[in-house]
Design a protein around this motif. Structure first.
Motif, PDB file in Angstrom:
ATOM      1  N   UNK A 167       0.809  -1.217   0.000  1.00 52.40           N
ATOM      2  CA  UNK A 167       0.000   0.000   0.000  1.00 52.40           C
ATOM      3  C   UNK A 167       0.844   1.270   0.000  1.00 52.40           C
ATOM      4  N   UNK A 168       2.163   1.117   0.045  1.00 52.72           N
ATOM      5  CA  UNK A 168       3.067   2.273   0.095  1.00 52.72           C
ATOM      6  C   UNK A 168       4.253   2.040  -0.840  1.00 52.72           C
ATOM      7  N   UNK A 169       3.932   1.725  -2.096  1.00 49.05           N
ATOM      8  CA  UNK A 169       4.972   1.374  -3.063  1.00 49.05           C
ATOM      9  C   UNK A 169       5.884   2.548  -3.401  1.00 49.05           C
ATOM     10  N   UNK A 170       5.402   3.783  -3.166  1.00 48.94           N
ATOM     11  CA  UNK A 170       6.212   4.948  -3.492  1.00 48.94           C
ATOM     12  C   UNK A 170       7.378   5.132  -2.537  1.00 48.94           C
ATOM     13  N   UNK A 171       7.224   4.652  -1.308  1.00 47.69           N
ATOM     14  CA  UNK A 171       8.287   4.790  -0.309  1.00 47.69           C
ATOM     15  C   UNK A 171       8.184   3.639   0.692  1.00 47.69           C
ATOM     16  N   UNK A 172       8.538   2.439   0.274  1.00 44.86           N
ATOM     17  CA  UNK A 172       8.342   1.266   1.139  1.00 44.86           C
ATOM     18  C   UNK A 172       9.369   1.179   2.263  1.00 44.86           C
ATOM     19  N   UNK A 173       9.033   0.374   3.237  1.00 48.14           N
ATOM     20  CA  UNK A 173       9.974   0.006   4.292  1.00 48.14           C
ATOM     21  C   UNK A 173      10.992  -0.966   3.696  1.00 48.14           C
ATOM     22  N   UNK A 174      12.247  -0.793   4.055  1.00 49.84           N
ATOM     23  CA  UNK A 174      13.286  -1.714   3.604  1.00 49.84           C
ATOM     24  C   UNK A 174      13.334  -2.897   4.566  1.00 49.84           C
ATOM     25  N   UNK A 175      12.878  -4.035   4.108  1.00 54.18           N
ATOM     26  CA  UNK A 175      12.832  -5.224   4.960  1.00 54.18           C
ATOM     27  C   UNK A 175      14.143  -5.982   4.827  1.00 54.18           C
ATOM     28  N   UNK A 176      14.814  -6.184   5.935  1.00 54.93           N
ATOM     29  CA  UNK A 176      16.061  -6.958   5.943  1.00 54.93           C
ATOM     30  C   UNK A 176      15.734  -8.351   6.483  1.00 54.93           C
ATOM     31  N   UNK A 177      15.696  -9.334   5.587  1.00 50.84           N
ATOM     32  CA  UNK A 177      15.360 -10.698   5.980  1.00 50.84           C
ATOM     33  C   UNK A 177      16.602 -11.361   6.565  1.00 50.84           C
ATOM     34  N   UNK A 178      16.585 -11.530   7.874  1.00 54.98           N
ATOM     35  CA  UNK A 178      17.733 -12.112   8.579  1.00 54.98           C
ATOM     36  C   UNK A 178      17.249 -13.366   9.296  1.00 54.98           C
TER      37      UNK A 178
END
Length: 275
Positions: A167-178
Motif C-alpha cells: 500500500x506504500x509502493x512509493x516509499x516502502x519500508x526496507x525489509x532486511x530478511x535475517x
C-alpha cells in the motif's frame, strides 16, 4: 497407567526421518510397538523460551512442553520431534516430512491458503515495533518508510511489513530478511543502527533487556500494537482428524489449568488468554 512416550530430537532440516506418520490426506499411518500412530512435530531450535536446544542439545521450551502435555492425553498417538530453523519448518510440512508445525504461528491470509490451522489458540501474541531505547523518532510504521527493519523469511512480522509495502509502493519500508540471528545480534544491530526497528512482543523485549541490558533498558517497544493475535499449531490441508484431536486436547489443558501453568513456568506469565 502413564503413557509411555518417545521424544526424539532431530537437528537440522537435512535430516530425513524414515517411517514417519502422516495422519489424514489419504496417507498411511505408521504404528509404533505400542500400537499408537506416530506423529512427527516440526519445531524450531533457536527461539528461546518457545522452541530451542538447551546447553546439552536437547529440545526445550514452551512448544515442547505443551505438546508433551497434549500427547499425554492422546494414547492413540505418539509424538516425535524434528527441529530446524524457523524458515524450514513449514517447508518440511509442505514436503510431507512432518505432520504438525509448532513455532508460535500466527494466522494470516497467506498461510491460511496453504495450511490447516488449529482452532484452539495456545498463546496470545501481541507485537509492537521495537527500537533502541535512546531513539524517539519512530512512532509507527509510517515513520519507517525508507528505513531498514529486521525480519525473517516466512514470519508473520515479514507478512505485516510486506502488506504495508503493497500500500506504500512509493516509499516502502526496507525489509532486511535475517534468518537464524541470535538475540545478541538483534540487540547489537538495533543499538548500532544496522536496523531502525524490528517487530516483537513486549515480553521478548523484556527478555532481551534482562539478558543484555546490564540492568538498563537498551531496547523498547513503542506505540500501539502492530498486531494483536494468537498462535496455533499448523497442519497439512485436509488433515482434519489430527487437527481436531489436538484441538480437543488443548481445550482440556486450558480447562484444567495445565496450559496456564506451563506458560507461567516457561514464559514467565500466563499468556494463554491475555497479554
Amino acid at each position: 497407567m502413564k503413557k509411555r512416550m518417545r521424544y526424539l530430537v532431530f537437528a537440522g532440516f537435512s535430516t530425513v526421518l524414515l517411517g514417519f506418520a502422516l495422519v489424514g490426506c489419504g496417507k498411511k499411518e505408521t504404528f509404533t510397538g505400542s500400537g499408537a500412530a506416530k506423529v512427527v512435530i516440526g519445531t524450531g531450535n533457536s527461539y528461546e523460551p518457545y522452541c530451542y536446544l538447551d546447553d546439552k542439545g536437547n529440545l526445550a521450551g514452551y512448544e515442547y512442553e505443551v505438546l508433551k502435555a497434549v500427547d499425554e492425553l492422546l494414547p492413540e498417538y505418539e509424538f516425535e520431534f524434528k527441529t530446524s530453523d524457523f524458515a524450514n519448518v513449514l517447508i518440511s510440512l509442505d514436503a510431507g516430512k512432518i505432520d504438525i508445525g509448532a513455532h508460535q504461528y500466527e494466522w494470516n491470509k497467506e498461510r491460511d491458503e496453504k495450511y490447516l490451522f488449529g482452532k484452539e489458540p495456545y498463546t496470545t501474541y501481541v507485537t509492537y515495533l521495537a527500537i533502541a531505547a535512546d531513539k524517539n523518532e519512530v512512532k509507527s510504521l509510517d515513520n519507517l518508510q525508507g528505513k531498514k527493519v529486521k525480519s525473517s523469511s516466512g514470519s508473520n512480522s515479514a507478512y505485516i511489513l510486506e502488506t504495508y509495502n503493497k500500500d506504500h509502493k512509493d516509499n516502502p519500508i526496507k525489509i532486511d530478511y535475517v534468518n537464524n540471528s541470535t538475540d545478541e545480534e538483534t540487540v547489537t544491530g538495533l543499538l548500532n543502527g544496522v536496523w531502525d526497528a524490528t517487530i516483537m512482543t513486549s515480553r521478548d523485549t523484556d527478555k532481551l533487556n534482562k539478558n543484555y541490558g546490564e540492568g538498563k533498558e537498551v531496547i523498547k517497544v513503542i506505540g500501539d500494537p502492530v498486531q494483536t493475535s494468537s498462535t496455533y499449531f499448523v497442519f497439512a490441508k485436509g488433515n482434519t482428524k489430527l487437527q481436531e484431536t489436538v484441538d480437543g486436547a488443548l481445550k482440556q489443558l486450558k480447562e484444567n489449568g495445565t496450559l496456564a501453568k506451563i506458560s507461567v513456568d516457561i514464559i514467565g506469565g500466563d499468556y494463554t488468554e491475555s497479554e
